[in-house]
Write an enzyme that holds these catalytic residues in place. Structure first.
Site, PDB file in Angstrom:
ATOM      1  CE  LYS A  77      24.180  10.808   5.108  1.00  0.00           C
ATOM      2  NZ  LYS A  77      25.132  11.433   5.986  1.00  0.00           N
ATOM      3  N   GLY A 114      14.028   3.235  15.738  1.00  0.00           N
ATOM      4  CA  GLY A 114      12.703   3.777  16.016  1.00  0.00           C
ATOM      5  C   GLY A 114      11.676   3.210  15.050  1.00  0.00           C
ATOM      6  N   GLY A 116      10.233   4.428  12.395  1.00  0.00           N
ATOM      7  CA  GLY A 116      10.505   4.648  10.971  1.00  0.00           C
ATOM      8  C   GLY A 116      11.496   3.626  10.443  1.00  0.00           C
ATOM      9  CB  ILE A 139      14.964  11.045  22.793  1.00  0.00           C
ATOM     10  CG1 ILE A 139      14.673  11.882  21.541  1.00  0.00           C
ATOM     11  CG2 ILE A 139      16.441  10.678  22.885  1.00  0.00           C
ATOM     12  CD1 ILE A 139      15.274  13.285  21.595  1.00  0.00           C
ATOM     13  CG  ASP A 140      11.142  11.441  19.272  1.00  0.00           C
ATOM     14  OD1 ASP A 140      11.805  12.331  19.839  1.00  0.00           O
ATOM     15  OD2 ASP A 140      11.266  11.166  18.063  1.00  0.00           O
ATOM     16  N   GLY A 183      10.990  15.745  20.460  1.00  0.00           N
ATOM     17  CA  GLY A 183       9.916  14.782  20.671  1.00  0.00           C
ATOM     18  C   GLY A 183       9.178  14.415  19.405  1.00  0.00           C
TER      19      GLY A 183
HETATM   20  O1  F6P Z   1      13.436  11.231  16.658  1.00  0.00           O
HETATM   21  C1  F6P Z   1      14.436  11.731  17.478  1.00  0.00           C
HETATM   22  C2  F6P Z   1      14.691  13.185  17.189  1.00  0.00           C
HETATM   23  O2  F6P Z   1      15.699  13.659  18.064  1.00  0.00           O
HETATM   24  C3  F6P Z   1      13.468  14.074  17.268  1.00  0.00           C
HETATM   25  O3  F6P Z   1      13.082  14.360  18.601  1.00  0.00           O
HETATM   26  C4  F6P Z   1      13.938  15.264  16.479  1.00  0.00           C
HETATM   27  O4  F6P Z   1      12.843  15.925  15.905  1.00  0.00           O
HETATM   28  C5  F6P Z   1      14.788  14.624  15.400  1.00  0.00           C
HETATM   29  O5  F6P Z   1      15.144  13.344  15.850  1.00  0.00           O
HETATM   30  C6  F6P Z   1      16.035  15.362  15.073  1.00  0.00           C
HETATM   31  O6  F6P Z   1      16.613  14.803  13.959  1.00  0.00           O
HETATM   32  P1  F6P Z   1      18.033  15.259  13.383  1.00  0.00           P
HETATM   33  O7  F6P Z   1      19.076  14.716  14.326  1.00  0.00           O
HETATM   34  O8  F6P Z   1      18.093  14.652  12.040  1.00  0.00           O
HETATM   35  O9  F6P Z   1      18.057  16.752  13.379  1.00  0.00           O
END
Ligand code: F6P
Length: 364
Positions: A77, A114, A116, A139-140, A183
């Site tokens: 965040k 990842g 980002g 995981i993506d 994903g």
């Molecule tokens: O990038 C990993 C991931 O789990 C995505 O598959 C999903 O869209 C996102 O992160 C969920 O993010 P958060 O944990 O902030 O809800």
């Protein structure tokens, strides 16, 4: 003697602790270096005092191979270049992070993250002249220049197991089961789990679908005497008219995010158009936690060791990866240049079609 920092950044996944263990084993017992674990990614470097501590031999415990999540904590965040304030504005806190790094007297930094996070921390490294090595996790499985990333296999296992659980109840009640999977903008988890778990339909963002084709496939199955069906939907699939249904994902400070919009939509539309009884399951963060599968433990361990070796060789600004059955390293720039999404013409999509799985663009 060297002193290196280690942090995990972005969404957690299974295998992060195995990577951390490998970094410690190689750096401390291989090279005699000190490893400083930084808490909660760049957020730990922003805080004063800086949130970090030297790792000791507890990091060698094989328990860490089995433990999901990250014992260092993580955050997604707080982009330090655009840090969100309570009043909705953004401030640049990058210099605070760099100053935090300096306070730890580190010679180099290993980040596990990842694409980002990699892009952000690489920018910080350039600005602060920080020797950086990256380890890919998500995981993506959408990071460029590596065939796989830590966490993907465990997520696919969780999703496959969900289909294993859904199939008997679907068959008992003659229902169409819709399973929504994570994903981000890539359909890898949905594609792999869909094939492994015997899905009849797989909807992924890389292949535009038509509800009419999905329903046609379900009708075809029914005509053949099948009393149930399994439909897998990747979270970033849009409605047929192109609307995004699932909440914008990731990075939510102080927000509850609700997943399941697109799965619910597809389930309702199938029921409306075919008269089938549908049920929708949203697997969500179950795909992120859990005990790491062996493959994730192995690549995490190999990545951790190689990352430390890169620092020993003073080869910075590189990401470790896995290609052609080997641990490799590539410029971080190559990894973050473009997300690696599913190739609609690739072998796995072809294999799925060959199995009779429909992507909703035509009935297979
Ligand atoms: O990038 C990993 C991931 O789990 C995505 O598959 C999903 O869209 C996102 O992160 C969920 O993010 P958060 O944990 O902030 O809800």
């Amino acid at each position: 003697m060297k002193r290196i920092g280690l942090l995990t950044s972005g969404g957690d996944c299974a295998g992060l602790n195995a990577a951390l263990r490998a970094v410690y084993a190689r750096a401390h017992h291989g090279y005699g270096w000190t490893v400083v674990g930084i808490r909660n990614g760049t957020a730990g470097l922003m805080e004063r005092p800086v949130q970090a501590e030297e790792l000791d031999d507890r990091a060698l415990s094989s328990d860490l191979l089995r433990l999901g999540g990250t014992i260092l904590g993580t955050t997604n965040k707080g982009n330090p270049f655009k840090f969100p304030m309570e009043d909705g504005s953004f401030v640049d806190r990058s210099n605070e992070v760099i100053e935090g790094y300096r306070k730890l007297n580190l010679d180099a930094l290993i980040m596990i993250g990842g694409d980002g996070s990699m892009a952000i921390i690489r920018k910080l490294a350039k600005q602060g002249n920080i020797p950086l090595v990256a380890i890919p996790k998500t995981i993506d499985n959408d990071i460029g220049a590596t065939e796989t990333s830590i966490g993907f296999e465990t997520a696919v296992q969780a999703a496959t197991s969900a289909l294993d659980h859904l199939q008997p109840t679907a068959a008992s009640h003659s229902r169409v089961m819709v399973l929504e999977l994570m994903g981000r903008d890539a359909g890898h988890i949905a594609l792999w789990a869909g094939i492994a778990g015997g899905a009849d339909v797989i909807l992924i963002p890389e292949i535009p679908y038509k509800l009419s084709a999905v329903c046609e496939k379900l009708e075809q199955l029914k005509k053949r005497g099948r009393n149930f069906a399994l439909v897998v939907v990747a979270e970033s699939v849009k409605t047929e008219t192109g609307e995004a249904v699932t909440a914008v994902h990731g990075g939510g400070a102080g927000a509850t995010r609700t997943y399941g919009g697109i799965g619910q939509y597809i389930g309702e539309e199938i029921a409306r158009l075919t008269g089938a009884e549908t049920r929708v399951t949203v697997l969500g963060h179950v795909q992120r936690g859990g005990t790491p599968e062996p493959g994730d433990r192995v690549i995490a361990s190999a990545f951790g060791v190689h990352a430390v070796d890169l620092i020993a060789e003073k080869r910075y600004d590189r990401m470790v990866g896995w290609n052609n059955r080997r641990v490799v390293d590539v410029p971080i720039e190559d990894a973050i240049r473009a997300a690696q999404t599913v190739d609609p013409q690739g072998e796995l999509v072809t294999a799925a079609r060959g199995l009779g799985i429909s992507f909703g663009d035509s009935i297979a």
